[in-house]
Design an enzyme around this catalytic site. Structure first.
Site, short mmCIF file in Angstrom:
data_model
loop_
_atom_site.label_atom_id
_atom_site.label_comp_id
_atom_site.label_asym_id
_atom_site.label_seq_id
_atom_site.Cartn_x
_atom_site.Cartn_y
_atom_site.Cartn_z
N ASP A 166 6.14 14.46 56.35
CA ASP A 166 4.77 14.85 56.02
C ASP A 166 4.52 16.34 56.24
O ASP A 166 5.23 17.02 56.99
CB ASP A 166 3.78 14.08 56.90
CG ASP A 166 3.61 12.63 56.46
OD1 ASP A 166 4.39 12.18 55.61
OD2 ASP A 166 2.70 11.97 56.99
N HIS B 233 8.07 14.86 60.27
CA HIS B 233 7.35 15.99 59.68
C HIS B 233 8.33 17.12 59.38
O HIS B 233 9.25 17.36 60.15
CB HIS B 233 6.25 16.49 60.62
CG HIS B 233 5.17 15.48 60.88
ND1 HIS B 233 5.34 14.44 61.78
CD2 HIS B 233 3.94 15.34 60.36
CE1 HIS B 233 4.24 13.69 61.80
NE2 HIS B 233 3.37 14.22 60.95
#
Length: 287
Positions: free
Chosen positions: A107, A252
């Site tokens: 992400d 991430h």
């Protein structure tokens, strides 16, 4: 000149004027038609001139972004969206598949410091992942989005500025989602089919707008908590301890120093593969 002679002359003059006007009109039309047929396109093919718009209701030409990249068949017209798209009540937490399949997701990117290294690692082991990108990051790094798509990864929508969607108006939520989809389409040639709400914060409006924009909602099964920088070993342990068929792993590739995330991927990815897991991505819906 008698009255009858005068009427006869006036009638003949009017008839001649009508014939002359008809000939001039026909000549003009013929010239225009010939010009249209003799105009050549870049490939030498005859091209007719564009017809003028028929008033305010005339359809405008579709912009290139209105087209979708169709699987195996090149470009084509946009697919018709269903009049009543399926609206989910909760996001997918895991994805089914044959055997021991797992999905890796990243992400907040792309980030030119970390995303390319993650892509290199995935390419080294010939596996695909999902990247949920933020438009504000993606707009300046469309080359990384294009690389993701070219290498078989799935590019998903993670809003424009990573806000808490449940605190925004409907119009603002649509703006966050739609603007990001536009950037993804510009870079990858197609609009995203998957969406992830920042912070995992969903509500009815988010689900409705996602469906209207042609996206399915995906959450996660394992949160590596890598954004807290807990240490590479802790991230690896969370992935390996939570590994199971259908699991979706959240990591991430942006939003801070993701050095630990990069190192952890290099450690747990070969371990998962050696354990018999197949790292995959959702199968693409056909248009």
């Amino acid at each position: 000149m008698t009255k009858d002679q005068l009427l006869t002359r006036l009638s003949s003059t009017a008839a001649a004027f009508t014939r002359r006007r008809a000939l001039l009109t026909g000549a003009a039309c013929g010239a225009a038609g010939t010009a249209g047929l003799l105009s050549l396109g870049s490939g030498g093919e005859p091209v007719r001139p564009a017809l003028p718009a028929a008033g305010p209701r005339a359809h405008r030409a579709l912009k290139p972004s209105a087209y979708r990249l169709q699987p195996l068949t090149g470009y084509g017209p946009p697919r018709a969206e269903p009049s009543h798209p399926l609206v989910r009540r909760e996001p997918f937490l895991r994805l089914s598949g044959r055997g021991r399949t797992m999905v890796l997701t990243f992400d907040d990117g792309p980030d030119p410091r970390f995303t390319p290294v993650i892509l290199d690692t995935l390419a080294q082991y010939d596996v695909h992942a999902m990247f949920f990108v933020c438009g504000a990051m993606a707009v300046d790094h469309e080359d990384l989005l294009a690389r993701m798509a070219d290498e078989g990864h799935v590019v998903g929508n993670h809003t424009w500025s990573h806000p808490l969607l449940t605190s925004l108006s409907r119009g603002r939520i649509r703006y966050e989602m739609e603007r990001t989809s536009d950037v993804i389409e510009e870079a990858c040639g197609e609009r995203p089919q998957w969406f992830r709400a920042p912070y995992g914060a969903w509500n009815r409006t988010v689900f409705q707008l996602g469906a209207e924009l042609g996206m399915e909602p995906l959450a996660w099964t394992i949160d590596t908590l890598d954004w807290t920088t807990p240490g590479t070993r802790a991230i690896v342990g969370r992935v390996e301890n939570g590994a199971a068929p259908g699991v979706v792993v959240l990591s991430h590739d942006a939003g801070g120093d993701r050095t630990q995330s990069v190192r952890a991927l290099r450690a747990y990815l070969p371990q998962l593969l050696d354990s018999g897991y197949h790292i995959t991505v959702p199968r693409r819906r056909r248009a």
